[in-house]
Design a protein around this motif. Structure first.
Motif, PDB file in Angstrom:
ATOM      1  N   ARG A 149      -1.591  -4.795   0.443  1.00 42.30           N
ATOM      2  CA  ARG A 149      -2.909  -4.931  -0.158  1.00 42.30           C
ATOM      3  C   ARG A 149      -3.011  -6.310  -0.816  1.00 42.30           C
ATOM      4  O   ARG A 149      -2.102  -6.732  -1.520  1.00 42.30           O
ATOM      5  CB  ARG A 149      -3.123  -3.844  -1.203  1.00 42.30           C
ATOM      6  CG  ARG A 149      -4.525  -3.838  -1.798  1.00 42.30           C
ATOM      7  CD  ARG A 149      -4.701  -2.736  -2.817  1.00 42.30           C
ATOM      8  NE  ARG A 149      -4.009  -3.030  -4.053  1.00 42.30           N
ATOM      9  CZ  ARG A 149      -2.960  -2.348  -4.502  1.00 42.30           C
ATOM     10  NH1 ARG A 149      -2.472  -1.346  -3.795  1.00 42.30           N
ATOM     11  NH2 ARG A 149      -2.382  -2.661  -5.648  1.00 42.30           N
TER      12      ARG A 149
ATOM     13  N   ASN B  49       0.849  -1.187   0.000  1.00 35.86           N
ATOM     14  CA  ASN B  49       0.000   0.000   0.000  1.00 35.86           C
ATOM     15  C   ASN B  49       0.886   1.240   0.000  1.00 35.86           C
ATOM     16  O   ASN B  49       1.671   1.444   0.931  1.00 35.86           O
ATOM     17  CB  ASN B  49      -0.895  -0.013   1.242  1.00 35.86           C
ATOM     18  CG  ASN B  49      -1.978   1.046   1.186  1.00 35.86           C
ATOM     19  OD1 ASN B  49      -1.864   2.016   0.425  1.00 35.86           O
ATOM     20  ND2 ASN B  49      -3.021   0.878   1.966  1.00 35.86           N
TER      21      ASN B  49
ATOM     22  N   ARG C 105     -10.024  -6.327  -3.606  1.00 30.49           N
ATOM     23  CA  ARG C 105      -8.866  -5.545  -3.195  1.00 30.49           C
ATOM     24  C   ARG C 105      -8.908  -5.350  -1.683  1.00 30.49           C
ATOM     25  O   ARG C 105      -9.847  -4.766  -1.152  1.00 30.49           O
ATOM     26  CB  ARG C 105      -8.839  -4.172  -3.891  1.00 30.49           C
ATOM     27  CG  ARG C 105      -8.711  -4.269  -5.402  1.00 30.49           C
ATOM     28  CD  ARG C 105      -7.361  -4.842  -5.790  1.00 30.49           C
ATOM     29  NE  ARG C 105      -7.183  -4.927  -7.232  1.00 30.49           N
ATOM     30  CZ  ARG C 105      -7.386  -6.013  -7.940  1.00 30.49           C
ATOM     31  NH1 ARG C 105      -7.803  -7.124  -7.321  1.00 30.49           N
ATOM     32  NH2 ARG C 105      -7.178  -6.033  -9.242  1.00 30.49           N
ATOM     33  N   ASN C 106      -7.875  -5.885  -1.012  1.00 27.43           N
ATOM     34  CA  ASN C 106      -7.738  -5.756   0.438  1.00 27.43           C
ATOM     35  C   ASN C 106      -8.950  -6.312   1.170  1.00 27.43           C
ATOM     36  O   ASN C 106      -9.452  -5.740   2.122  1.00 27.43           O
ATOM     37  CB  ASN C 106      -7.516  -4.291   0.823  1.00 27.43           C
ATOM     38  CG  ASN C 106      -6.749  -4.167   2.126  1.00 27.43           C
ATOM     39  OD1 ASN C 106      -6.056  -5.097   2.548  1.00 27.43           O
ATOM     40  ND2 ASN C 106      -6.857  -3.036   2.782  1.00 27.43           N
TER      41      ASN C 106
ATOM     42  N   ASP D   4      -4.646  -8.491  -3.543  1.00 20.73           N
ATOM     43  CA  ASP D   4      -5.365  -8.366  -4.810  1.00 20.73           C
ATOM     44  C   ASP D   4      -5.747  -9.755  -5.310  1.00 20.73           C
ATOM     45  O   ASP D   4      -4.878 -10.622  -5.485  1.00 20.73           O
ATOM     46  CB  ASP D   4      -4.503  -7.672  -5.859  1.00 20.73           C
ATOM     47  CG  ASP D   4      -4.226  -6.219  -5.506  1.00 20.73           C
ATOM     48  OD1 ASP D   4      -4.895  -5.714  -4.588  1.00 20.73           O
ATOM     49  OD2 ASP D   4      -3.354  -5.604  -6.140  1.00 20.73           O
TER      50      ASP D   4
END
Length: 558
Positions: free
Chosen positions: A347, A340, A438-439, A349
């Motif tokens: 993060r 990040n 995402r995250n 993905d």
């Protein structure tokens, strides 16, 4: 007789302390009206007198306390020893080397918030290490006695029992790595068995490096942590393809008559591929299962009847291949960790994609020469074309002559020729669903449905000849394809729900090839002579999709 009881002895007076005696004397001196009588402390009327007596008593106790002797004179104090010097930390920061080009976040110290005293990075074990830099700013110079911060100012404590990294400078760079090691000897499948638990990013374990910036005075917590996640990227793909296939093949028997052979089957293909990348090295494990089922199953018979209308094209064709229905399903999963740029965490993905291309489809490929032969023989006379059977007979004889070839009487020369023209058509409905995570949250998703139709054509002319010790193969081929598609899309992203639709030209391709192959046969063969590769030449022209294949213009519902 009993002896008489002894006479009672007078009770001895209770001893009093010197302080009490002195207090009584002073109190009676101040109050002569009492005439030496003892004060009745239980009488409420004497409360003031009792309080006064107690004040006199406290004063007598303090007056009789022994005095502490005066201290002996101290040794002389040097000027440099009057105030003891202590080092003091003003501020510090540690961050990965992506700063500031890729990652802006860094841990600032001192800091009382534990959620702001760590940073996550991604690294491998040997090839994809990450470098961390630590810098400090001092309010007072580092001390060189007692705790000796001049030598132990920045301290790094790695995991897995590695030795400390220590420096007295105000800046330090060190490498961090993951403890995960993949042995080379176990092969791709063995590595996959080790890595399977990391297939979903939230389950990836981490290694922790402790960072301590020490001084006599730090003005708060001056330590933090670097959490190292393994640098693993996953890609998992599954594909299933099935269909109902019928083939009609034209042959010429030795007597010169034309024969038709009908064959069919149900091709099934399952293909899987798992690709992983760790520490800069990529490997994969793949498995393919491919077979063709016969027409004995009841459900296949039902499928055959439902597709019979589409295969009626075989009536006028000699060499034809018809497939209906076609079904092809695919699943794709990709996951990776990303740092990040504006925060301490990594993060996660994840991309998921399910595709059916086609969800339901059909295709047919026809030999144009056989189509002309059969149509002329069967339908020409019925349409009033008197010469149609003669044309069909001529084409049959020409095709048989090319297949049989030409031969000289002595066998020194022989040649064959092949001429083929094909036309194909395919169509179907395709569907695709995509989801981005995402995250840990769904960031974007969409569902797309498309209808496609395509055309293919091809032509091949080939000559094979042999004379004495020289054999020659030469020919030309021309292949082409084109298609159209249209569909709709619906989904949601960070801006809200959207929809879109379009009709587009899905592209075209034209390919021309010319090839020659010359071979000299020696008797006996010469081992020092090698055959050269065949000569090939040609060109390819591509027309791209228009406008923007698969790029649906998004329109918002609100």
């Amino acid at each position: 007789m009993t002896s008489p009881a002894p006479a009672s002895q007078p009770r001895a007076p209770k001893p009093v302390s010197p302080e009490v005696a002195a207090t009584n004397r002073e109190f009676l001196r101040r109050h002569p009206e009492l005439k030496g009588k003892r004060l009745d402390t239980k009488n409420p009327a004497n409360a003031k007198l009792v309080a006064e007596w107690r004040q006199i008593y406290v004063a007598q106790v303090q007056a009789n306390r022994p005095q502490t002797p005066a201290p002996a004179p101290a040794k002389p104090v040097l000027p440099c020893q009057v105030v003891k010097q202590q080092c003091e930390l003003k501020s510090a920061e540690f961050a990965c080397e992506h700063v500031p080009s890729k990652r802006k976040y860094g841990v600032k110290l001192p800091n009382s918030d534990p959620k702001k005293r760590y940073i996550d990075v991604i690294a491998g074990n040997a090839n994809t290490k990450e470098t961390i830099s630590v810098k400090s700013v001092l309010a007072k110079p580092l001390c060189n006695k007692d705790r000796n911060h001049a030598k132990r100012h920045i301290i790094i404590r790695p995991p897995f029992n590695a030795p400390e990294i220590v420096t007295g400078a105000n800046q330090l760079k060190f490498d961090v790595k993951s403890s995960l090691v993949l042995p080379k000897a176990i092969g791709a499948l063995g590595k996959l068995r080790i890595l399977y638990k990391y297939i979903w990013p939230s389950y990836e374990t981490k290694d922790v490096y402790l960072v301590i910036v020490d001084a006599c005075t730090t003005n708060g917590a001056s330590g933090g942590a670097v959490r190292v996640f393994p640098d693993i990227t996953w890609s998992i793909e599954f594909a299933v393809s099935a269909g109902f296939e019928r083939m009609r093949t034209s042959k010429i028997n030795p007597q010169g008559a034309r024969e038709i052979e009908n064959t069919g089957g149900y091709p099934f293909l399952f293909d899987s591929k798992v690709t992983y990348k760790y520490d800069g090295a990529e490997d994969y494990v793949g498995k393919e299962f491919k077979t063709t089922y016969v027409e004995s199953s009841a459900w296949m018979k039902i499928l055959k009847l439902s597709a019979s209308w589409f295969r009626k094209i075989a009536y006028y064709a000699g060499n034809v291949k018809v497939t209906f229905p076609q079904i092809q399903l695919g699943f794709k999963y990709q996951s990776a960790l990303a740092e990040n740029p504006d925060g301490p965490n990594v993060r996660r993905d994840v991309d998921l994609e399910i595709a059916a291309d086609p969800l339901i489809g059909a295709s047919a490929e026809v030999d144009l020469l056989e189509l002309l032969i059969n149509a002329a023989g069967k339908g020409g006379a019925g349409l009033g074309i008197v010469c149609a059977p003669a044309i069909a007979e001529f084409l049959i004889k020409a095709k048989r002559r090319m297949a049989e070839g030409w031969h000289s009487s002595g066998g020194t020369f022989e040649a064959k020729a092949v001429l083929a023209l094909t036309l194909g058509m395919s169509g179907g409905i395709a569907a695709k669903g995509a989801l981005q995570i995402r995250n840990g949250r769904a960031a974007e998703g969409s569902i797309t449905v498309e209808g496609k139709i395509g055309f293919t054509f091809g032509g091949t002319a080939q000559f094979e000849g042999k004379a004495w010790m020289v054999s020659v193969t030469a020919g030309v081929s021309l292949q082409g394809s084109a298609g159209f598609a249209g569909g709709g899309q619906i989904g949601m992203d960070n801006e809200g729900a959207f929809f879109g639709g379009k009709l587009y030209f899905s592209g075209a391709k034209l390919e021309f090839k010319a090839f020659t192959d010359v071979k000299i046969t020696r008797t006996p063969p010469d081992p020092n002579k090698t055959r050269e590769a065949p000569t090939k030449a040609g060109w390819v022209v591509n027309w791209p999709a228009w406008p923007d294949e698969g790029n649906y213009n998004k329109r918002r519902f609100f």
